[in-house]
Design a protein around this motif. Structure first.
Motif: not given
Length: 136
Positions: A112-114, A119-122
Motif C-alpha cells: 500500500k505504501s507508495g 524503494k523496491l523499484v530503486d
C-alpha cells in the motif's frame, strides 16, 4: 512479418488471455476443458498461432469473468507495429506473463505504501545496473 508469424493483434489478444488466465489461477488444461478444446489449442490461442473467434473470445471472457474489451487494451496499432518501443513493450509483456512476473506483480500491488514501492523499484534498478556492469 513472414507468412508463419502470428498477427501482432492475435499475439496481443492471446497474451492478454494468458495473463488473465494466470491471474485467475486457471490452468491451460482447465480452460481448455471448459471450452471443449485441448490444452494445446489453448497454448496456440495464447501464442497467437491460432486466432480466437469472436464467440470463443466471449466464452473465454465469461469463464475468466472479465470484459472482452480487456483483451484488446493496449493492442498495437498499425502505426506502432514498427520501432524499438514495440520491442521494449514486448519484452516487458513477455516478462509479466512468466510465473515470476505474475508473482512479482501480485506481491507488488499488495504493497500500500507508495514509498515502499518506490524503494523496491530503486532496488531493482540498482541490481540491474550492477548486473549490467558485470558486478552482479
Amino acid at each position: 512479418m513472414t507468412r508463419k508469424d502470428p498477427n501482432p493483434i492475435d499475439r496481443h489478444v492471446g497474451s492478454r488471455v494468458r495473463m488473465q488466465r494466470m491471474l485467475a489461477g486457471v490452468s491451460q488444461e482447465r480452460l481448455g476443458h471448459a471450452l471443449g478444446v485441448t490444452f494445446q489449442q489453448v497454448q496456440k490461442y495464447e501464442k497467437g498461432t491460432n486466432r480466437i473467434s469472436a464467440s470463443r473470445l466471449q466464452q473465454i471472457a465469461n469463464l475468466l469473468e472479465v470484459e472482452v474489451s480487456l483483451f484488446f487494451q493496449g493492442a498495437p496499432s498499425t502505426a506502432s507495429l514498427v520501432g524499438a518501443a514495440q520491442t521494449s513493450a514486448s519484452e516487458v509483456l513477455d516478462f509479466t506473463l512468466t510465473s515470476e512476473g505474475v508473482q512479482l506483480n501480485r506481491a507488488f500491488v499488495k504493497i500500500k505504501s507508495g514509498q515502499v514501492r518506490r524503494k523496491l523499484v530503486d532496488l531493482a534498478e540498482t541490481l540491474a545496473a550492477e548486473s549490467d556492469d558485470g558486478n552482479g
